[in-house]
Design a protein around this motif. Structure first.
Motif, PDB file in Angstrom:
ATOM      1  N   SER A  13       0.825  -1.207   0.000  1.00  0.00           N
ATOM      2  CA  SER A  13       0.000   0.000   0.000  1.00  0.00           C
ATOM      3  C   SER A  13       0.861   1.260   0.000  1.00  0.00           C
ATOM      4  N   ALA A  14       1.937   1.265   0.790  1.00  0.00           N
ATOM      5  CA  ALA A  14       2.832   2.424   0.835  1.00  0.00           C
ATOM      6  C   ALA A  14       3.534   2.635  -0.500  1.00  0.00           C
ATOM      7  N   TRP A  15       3.896   1.554  -1.164  1.00  0.00           N
ATOM      8  CA  TRP A  15       4.551   1.696  -2.464  1.00  0.00           C
ATOM      9  C   TRP A  15       3.615   2.318  -3.494  1.00  0.00           C
ATOM     10  N   PHE A  16       2.388   1.852  -3.560  1.00  0.00           N
ATOM     11  CA  PHE A  16       1.445   2.408  -4.528  1.00  0.00           C
ATOM     12  C   PHE A  16       1.239   3.900  -4.272  1.00  0.00           C
ATOM     13  N   ARG A  17       1.190   4.299  -3.012  1.00  0.00           N
ATOM     14  CA  ARG A  17       1.041   5.713  -2.689  1.00  0.00           C
ATOM     15  C   ARG A  17       2.281   6.503  -3.126  1.00  0.00           C
ATOM     16  N   SER A  18       3.469   5.964  -2.916  1.00  0.00           N
ATOM     17  CA  SER A  18       4.679   6.684  -3.312  1.00  0.00           C
ATOM     18  C   SER A  18       4.777   6.815  -4.828  1.00  0.00           C
ATOM     19  N   LEU A  19       4.341   5.779  -5.552  1.00  0.00           N
ATOM     20  CA  LEU A  19       4.330   5.862  -7.014  1.00  0.00           C
ATOM     21  C   LEU A  19       3.341   6.912  -7.477  1.00  0.00           C
ATOM     22  N   ARG A  20       2.204   6.968  -6.819  1.00  0.00           N
ATOM     23  CA  ARG A  20       1.216   8.005  -7.129  1.00  0.00           C
ATOM     24  C   ARG A  20       1.828   9.389  -6.962  1.00  0.00           C
ATOM     25  N   ASP A  21       2.523   9.629  -5.854  1.00  0.00           N
ATOM     26  CA  ASP A  21       3.113  10.942  -5.599  1.00  0.00           C
ATOM     27  C   ASP A  21       4.142  11.305  -6.667  1.00  0.00           C
ATOM     28  N   GLU A  22       4.941  10.327  -7.087  1.00  0.00           N
ATOM     29  CA  GLU A  22       5.958  10.573  -8.108  1.00  0.00           C
ATOM     30  C   GLU A  22       5.316  10.940  -9.447  1.00  0.00           C
ATOM     31  N   SER A  84      -5.897   3.338  -3.872  1.00  0.00           N
ATOM     32  CA  SER A  84      -6.891   2.894  -2.887  1.00  0.00           C
ATOM     33  C   SER A  84      -6.395   1.654  -2.172  1.00  0.00           C
ATOM     34  N   THR A  85      -6.877   1.495  -0.966  1.00  0.00           N
ATOM     35  CA  THR A  85      -6.699   0.274  -0.191  1.00  0.00           C
ATOM     36  C   THR A  85      -8.054  -0.042   0.412  1.00  0.00           C
ATOM     37  N   VAL A  86      -8.644  -1.145  -0.019  1.00  0.00           N
ATOM     38  CA  VAL A  86      -9.999  -1.488   0.403  1.00  0.00           C
ATOM     39  C   VAL A  86     -10.023  -2.913   0.938  1.00  0.00           C
ATOM     40  N   TYR A  87     -11.032  -3.192   1.746  1.00  0.00           N
ATOM     41  CA  TYR A  87     -11.103  -4.502   2.383  1.00  0.00           C
ATOM     42  C   TYR A  87     -12.541  -4.752   2.826  1.00  0.00           C
ATOM     43  N   TRP A 113      -8.734  -8.182   0.733  1.00  0.00           N
ATOM     44  CA  TRP A 113      -7.985  -6.927   0.883  1.00  0.00           C
ATOM     45  C   TRP A 113      -7.357  -6.633  -0.461  1.00  0.00           C
ATOM     46  N   ALA A 114      -7.441  -5.390  -0.915  1.00  0.00           N
ATOM     47  CA  ALA A 114      -6.858  -5.032  -2.213  1.00  0.00           C
ATOM     48  C   ALA A 114      -6.308  -3.623  -2.146  1.00  0.00           C
ATOM     49  N   SER A 115      -5.168  -3.421  -2.776  1.00  0.00           N
ATOM     50  CA  SER A 115      -4.551  -2.100  -2.833  1.00  0.00           C
ATOM     51  C   SER A 115      -3.912  -1.919  -4.203  1.00  0.00           C
ATOM     52  N   GLY A 116      -3.928  -0.679  -4.704  1.00  0.00           N
ATOM     53  CA  GLY A 116      -3.315  -0.467  -6.000  1.00  0.00           C
ATOM     54  C   GLY A 116      -3.384   0.970  -6.448  1.00  0.00           C
ATOM     55  N   ILE A 117      -2.787   1.195  -7.593  1.00  0.00           N
ATOM     56  CA  ILE A 117      -2.802   2.493  -8.262  1.00  0.00           C
ATOM     57  C   ILE A 117      -3.371   2.290  -9.654  1.00  0.00           C
ATOM     58  N   VAL A 131      -3.017   7.070 -22.428  1.00  0.00           N
ATOM     59  CA  VAL A 131      -2.277   5.969 -21.807  1.00  0.00           C
ATOM     60  C   VAL A 131      -3.023   5.473 -20.580  1.00  0.00           C
ATOM     61  N   HIS A 132      -2.774   4.215 -20.246  1.00  0.00           N
ATOM     62  CA  HIS A 132      -3.346   3.589 -19.043  1.00  0.00           C
ATOM     63  C   HIS A 132      -2.243   2.826 -18.330  1.00  0.00           C
ATOM     64  N   MET A 133      -2.282   2.863 -16.994  1.00  0.00           N
ATOM     65  CA  MET A 133      -1.359   2.062 -16.186  1.00  0.00           C
ATOM     66  C   MET A 133      -2.035   1.698 -14.882  1.00  0.00           C
ATOM     67  N   ASN A 134      -1.810   0.495 -14.411  1.00  0.00           N
ATOM     68  CA  ASN A 134      -2.225   0.159 -13.055  1.00  0.00           C
ATOM     69  C   ASN A 134      -1.367  -0.980 -12.524  1.00  0.00           C
ATOM     70  N   THR A 135      -1.186  -0.991 -11.212  1.00  0.00           N
ATOM     71  CA  THR A 135      -0.589  -2.139 -10.531  1.00  0.00           C
ATOM     72  C   THR A 135      -1.358  -2.343  -9.236  1.00  0.00           C
ATOM     73  N   ARG A 136      -1.430  -3.578  -8.767  1.00  0.00           N
ATOM     74  CA  ARG A 136      -2.257  -3.861  -7.606  1.00  0.00           C
ATOM     75  C   ARG A 136      -1.805  -5.151  -6.921  1.00  0.00           C
ATOM     76  N   MET A 137      -2.166  -5.259  -5.663  1.00  0.00           N
ATOM     77  CA  MET A 137      -2.023  -6.497  -4.901  1.00  0.00           C
ATOM     78  C   MET A 137      -3.398  -6.878  -4.370  1.00  0.00           C
ATOM     79  N   PHE A 138      -3.706  -8.158  -4.433  1.00  0.00           N
ATOM     80  CA  PHE A 138      -4.980  -8.672  -3.938  1.00  0.00           C
ATOM     81  C   PHE A 138      -4.690  -9.816  -2.975  1.00  0.00           C
TER      82      PHE A 138
END
Length: 296
Positions: A13-22, A84-87, A113-117, A131-138
């Protein structure tokens, strides 16, 4: 498994947020340096950030995230970067969909539980590609996996741009497994196909889902590199064409291609279906839709 994965969930979750900020910083920087070209006189685009919340059927907290949208900029007509991080507990339809994909234990314990950008950019200048991009963990009690990818969606296709975008993705994939790029490129070609139009949505990229090699760290590191590849791949094409002149015919082609993009996202996209079925903020889920499109 739940206890073992608490730290991994937080890390992802922290990684997806840091990528968002970048990415947000890079896109606002692109707006600031857009001092030439057809749209240079427009106000410098900035993201509007909205907190999103998800509630369960009983009204309890079920996570949320940030929706960041820029509209009417010099480079971007509309771009959204969501995290987002949802559960909670999957509903019956989502449980059946997961079970059909081979996720074990859904009938016994449908927690998730799922988190991603997720990012979609629609451009002002038709010479520059969407363009489209996404990465996620489930995660579920019975399984975990990663997914994501990125794909280029130009209305004016150029072989050199397609090759550049794909070569960057290949470079990052090859750091992990030489089989990843050809495998995930083929998956993207299949996934981003619009059957009722008998054509691809764009010029492809990579797509993967259900990635679980048994080595969480390796799969997470690969997913991070998919995110890291995005800016060099996309900006390398965008910076090349953002000052280019365009014609009325080019704009019409852009609007028609946006119609194709909207059709795909509303009819076939997994993320759209999952977000709406699990009660996430509808505005955030439908952020991917273009601001203006045409059908003929």
């Amino acid at each position: 498994m739940t206890t073992d994965f608490d730290s991994k969930k937080a890390q992802a979750s922290a990684w997806f947020r840091s990528l968002r900020d970048e990415i947000v910083a890079a896109f606002e920087g692109l707006e600031a340096t857009q001092t030439e070209g057809p749209f240079a006189d427009l106000p410098e685009g900035r993201f509007e950030v909205t907190e999103t919340k998800r509630t369960s059927d009983d009204g309890s907290d079920a996570g949320g995230g940030l929706m960041s949208v820029m509209r009417g900029g010099r480079v971007f007509e509309k771009v959204g970067v969501n995290v987002s991080t949802v559960y909670g507990t999957l509903g019956e339809r989502a449980q059946k969909a997961m079970a059909a994909r081979g996720v074990p234990g859904m009938a016994d314990d449908p927690r998730f539980w799922a988190s991603g950008i997720s990012l979609v950019a629609h451009m002002q200048n038709p010479q520059t590609p969407a363009v489209h991009m996404n990465t996620r963990m489930f995660w579920t009690p019975g399984a975990w996996w990663f997914g994501g990818g990125s794909d280029l969606n130009p209305c004016i296709e150029r072989d050199e741009d397609t090759a550049f975008f794909h070569n960057v993705l290949k470079e990052y994939c090859d750091r992990h497994d030489a089989e990843y790029y050809p495998r995930f490129k083929a998956w993207a070609d299949e996934y981003f196909y619009v059957p009722h139009r008998h054509r691809a949505r764009g010029v492809g990229g990579i797509f993967y889902d259900d990635l679980n090699t048994g080595d969480w760290d390796a799969d997470f590191n690969f997913t991070q590199d998919v995110g890291r590849a995005f800016l060099p791949a996309f900006l390398g094409v965008t910076e090349k064409w953002r000052d280019a002149p365009w014609s009325d015919a080019d704009k019409e082609a852009q609007l028609a291609h946006r119609g194709l993009y909207a059709e795909y996202n509303l009819v076939y996209d997994r993320g759209t279906k999952f977000g709406l079925e699990t009660g996430h903020d509808a505005n955030a889920v439908l952020m991917s839709l273009p601001p203006v499109a045409k059908w003929y």
